[in-house]
Design a protein around this motif. Structure first.
Motif, mmCIF file in Angstrom:
data_model
loop_
_atom_site.group_PDB
_atom_site.id
_atom_site.type_symbol
_atom_site.label_atom_id
_atom_site.label_comp_id
_atom_site.label_asym_id
_atom_site.label_seq_id
_atom_site.Cartn_x
_atom_site.Cartn_y
_atom_site.Cartn_z
ATOM 1 N N ARG A 279 0.839 -1.203 0.000
ATOM 2 C CA ARG A 279 0.000 0.000 0.000
ATOM 3 C C ARG A 279 0.865 1.239 0.000
ATOM 4 O O ARG A 279 1.885 1.310 0.699
ATOM 5 C CB ARG A 279 -0.894 0.009 1.247
ATOM 6 N N ALA A 286 -2.724 -6.301 -4.896
ATOM 7 C CA ALA A 286 -3.285 -7.592 -4.497
ATOM 8 C C ALA A 286 -2.967 -8.627 -5.571
ATOM 9 O O ALA A 286 -2.794 -8.300 -6.748
ATOM 10 C CB ALA A 286 -4.801 -7.494 -4.292
ATOM 11 N N ASP A 307 -6.195 -12.551 -0.631
ATOM 12 C CA ASP A 307 -5.875 -11.120 -0.485
ATOM 13 C C ASP A 307 -7.145 -10.291 -0.637
ATOM 14 O O ASP A 307 -7.440 -9.399 0.176
ATOM 15 C CB ASP A 307 -4.899 -10.665 -1.575
ATOM 16 N N ASN A 310 -9.625 -10.520 2.177
ATOM 17 C CA ASN A 310 -9.154 -9.791 3.354
ATOM 18 C C ASN A 310 -9.348 -8.292 3.190
ATOM 19 O O ASN A 310 -9.775 -7.592 4.125
ATOM 20 C CB ASN A 310 -7.673 -10.121 3.574
ATOM 21 N N LEU A 311 -9.060 -7.779 2.001
ATOM 22 C CA LEU A 311 -9.103 -6.333 1.775
ATOM 23 C C LEU A 311 -10.523 -5.802 1.629
ATOM 24 O O LEU A 311 -10.812 -4.677 2.057
ATOM 25 C CB LEU A 311 -8.285 -5.999 0.523
ATOM 26 N N LYS A 314 -12.460 -4.615 4.746
ATOM 27 C CA LYS A 314 -11.778 -3.492 5.395
ATOM 28 C C LYS A 314 -12.022 -2.194 4.634
ATOM 29 O O LYS A 314 -12.265 -1.141 5.250
ATOM 30 C CB LYS A 314 -10.285 -3.803 5.508
ATOM 31 N N LEU A 327 -7.057 -0.209 7.502
ATOM 32 C CA LEU A 327 -6.469 -0.572 6.221
ATOM 33 C C LEU A 327 -4.994 -0.931 6.334
ATOM 34 O O LEU A 327 -4.454 -1.643 5.486
ATOM 35 C CB LEU A 327 -6.660 0.559 5.216
ATOM 36 N N TYR A 330 -4.168 -4.730 6.352
ATOM 37 C CA TYR A 330 -4.151 -5.556 5.139
ATOM 38 C C TYR A 330 -2.734 -6.040 4.852
ATOM 39 O O TYR A 330 -2.477 -7.246 4.734
ATOM 40 C CB TYR A 330 -4.718 -4.760 3.959
ATOM 41 N N GLU A 331 -1.793 -5.133 4.739
ATOM 42 C CA GLU A 331 -0.414 -5.544 4.504
ATOM 43 C C GLU A 331 0.130 -6.351 5.676
ATOM 44 O O GLU A 331 0.812 -7.366 5.482
ATOM 45 C CB GLU A 331 0.475 -4.333 4.259
ATOM 46 N N ARG A 334 -1.429 -9.873 5.284
ATOM 47 C CA ARG A 334 -1.277 -10.640 4.044
ATOM 48 C C ARG A 334 0.168 -10.764 3.552
ATOM 49 O O ARG A 334 0.518 -11.772 2.934
ATOM 50 C CB ARG A 334 -2.139 -10.019 2.932
#
Length: 494
Positions: A279, A286, A307, A310-311, A314, A327, A330-331, A334
């Motif tokens: 990000r 992704a 991915d 999951n995103l 959010k 947010l 996420y990184e 994942r």
């Protein structure tokens, strides 16, 4: 003036389309563009892991996936005149907590088709022949330039997600490093073609010297095989039916085999790469745009789909008013998963070159059911747990009210599951915001749930929309759950 979208997605493969489906079912304004003139037509990534099947169940496409796929066939390893049978996957029976225990085989073009059909049911569509060529972002939005038949269009969205592959424009425009390696001397010709002279009951493999091999996998519900021909350094890849047939016969010594009606052909180079970040500002990466794998172990497509799963929730929550820090998770969740999966698929691929039989075997690591976010920003260590589960773990299936918990979890909502009177009372008292993902409350005393979830006393569990456990409370039910919800939902105060 153009309306500002919620999310613009570049790339309409399995990752991008999964994300678009998840966002559309949350009522968000989404567009998904892809520079290809039409949907992908090849088999490429063809293994669907059990965890991905659970994602497809949640998205409402599982029946179509099961109808269009099959269990993996046994291998037939050809060693001269001898063919050695080999089971790549041990067949597993379904259990209360794992309803889809076996990896399924389905060509990627069919996976794409199923997902595109679901996208259409939700009112979306893929805009093919539309290439994202650049973008700029500020504190509130991203404005992208998309080029199509009618010239350039400027599209403004609150967020942009690059799911446009390892060579995609979004990561390159961001200037995000893609750490790893590509061996240009290690190439594999992949061909989808009708084939005569070969049984469809086996995935055929002909080992060769120096790691060279030829393989032929029958694609389910078609008359096609996917051929995999590992080329020698400097070898010119054969093209056309006659040349490819000659190459196959030269390696296999089987004069009866011939390919006809080639549907798709590609030369693959094993990339092993991971983006240095997922990000920057309002732009996310992704799928293959964030990580690319060897083909061994059927991991890349599955990791990308997860991915997106999951995103999606959010983004939906933050667009509804949840804290933007959500947010960041996420990184944090994942990227470590992708790093581990890259190591697994690389080890399997290297084993093929050494003719290591274990490289042909697939087990629980590949199935992705045991992946966890425990210890991450949404599942800190040291919180309550059951005898078998911690926050951040996959929420298992279990029997519930004559049905299944997965039936209750299916959809874009959170689920609060209470076991015992104290937990049930706290569930009733927990306030939930009107904005964002809704909450479904369940109360159960069933033995199957207790066994699958390792319950020994009153317990309150919050299950995230992506099917992972967001919180476990075995004491201080209301306050600890409320604190966890604040990190994932808009404006929770009471």
């Amino acid at each position: 003036m153009n309306q500002t979208l919620d999310v613009l997605i570049a790339g309409a493969g399995p990752t991008g389309t999964t994300l678009a489906i998840d966002l559309l079912r949350r009522g968000l304004a989404v567009r998904i563009v892809d520079k290809a003139p039409h949907a992908f037509e090849g088999s490429r990534a063809k293994g669907l892991q059990p965890r991905t099947l659970e994602v497809f169940d949640d998205l409402g496409v599982l029946d179509d996936v099961l109808a269009g796929s099959s269990d993996y066939p046994r291998l037939g390893i050809h060693l001269g005149p001898v063919t050695v049978p080999w089971r790549m996957f041990r067949h597993r029976e379904r259990t209360d907590d794992v309803p889809y225990p076996n990896t399924r085989l389905m060509p990627q073009y069919r996976t794409d088709s199923v997902l595109h059909d679901r996208l259409g049911q939700l009112g979306g569509r893929v805009e093919h022949g539309r290439e994202l060529t650049g973008f700029a972002q500020d504190d509130t939005s991203v404005t992208a330039t998309v080029l199509g038949d009618r010239g350039p269009e400027r599209i403004t969205a609150r967020y942009l997600v690059g799911a446009d592959g390892g060579a995609g424009a979004v990561r390159k425009h961001l200037g995000v490093g893609f750490l790893g390696e590509t061996d240009d001397q290690d190439r594999m010709l992949i061909v989808d073609a009708v084939t005569t002279g070969l049984s469809r009951t086996r995935w055929h493999v002909w080992p060769g010297g120096k790691g060279r091999f030829v393989g032929a996998c029958p694609l389910p519900h078609t008359d096609l095989f996917q051929w995999m021909i590992r080329l020698s350094p400097g070898e010119e890849p054969p093209a056309g039916e006659e040349a490819i047939t000659r190459r196959i016969r030269a390696h296999t010594r089987n004069r009866a085999v011939a390919v006809h009606d080639i549907r798709w052909r590609s030369v693959f180079r094993p990339n092993i790469r991971l983006a240095e970040t997922y990000r920057r500002g309002r732009v996310f990466l992704a799928g293959d745009a964030a990580h690319v794998h060897t083909p061994a172990g059927a991991q890349g497509l599955n990791t990308g789909i997860q991915d997106a799963h999951n995103l999606g929730w959010k983004l939906g929550q933050v667009l509804a008013g949840a804290g933007a820090r959500l947010l960041d998770s996420y990184e944090a969740e994942r990227l470590p998963i992708a790093a581990g999966v890259l190591g697994l698929s690389t080890k399997k691929y290297e084993g093929l070159a050494k003719l290591d039989p274990s490289s042909l075997r697939r087990g629980k690591d590949e199935q992705q059911l045991s992946l966890t976010y425990h210890g991450g920003p949404l599942a800190p260590a040291g919180t309550d747990r059951t005898t078998t589960l911690r926050a951040g773990d996959r929420a298992p299936d279990a029997g519930w009210a004559g049905s299944r918990l997965f039936d209750a979890y299916r959809g874009p909502h959170f689920t609060l599951v209470a076991y015992g009177p104290e937990a049930a009372a706290a569930s009733d008292q927990l306030a939930w915001p009107a904005a964002g993902a809704p909450l479904r409350r369940l109360t159960t005393g069933e033995h199957g749930f207790r066994r699958s979830y390792g319950i020994v006393g009153d317990t309150l569990l919050l299950v995230r929309p992506d099917g992972y456990i967001g919180h476990i409370a075995t004491r201080d039910f209301l306050e600890s759950t409320r604190a966890a919800v604040r990190t994932m939902a808009p404006g929770v105060t009471g």
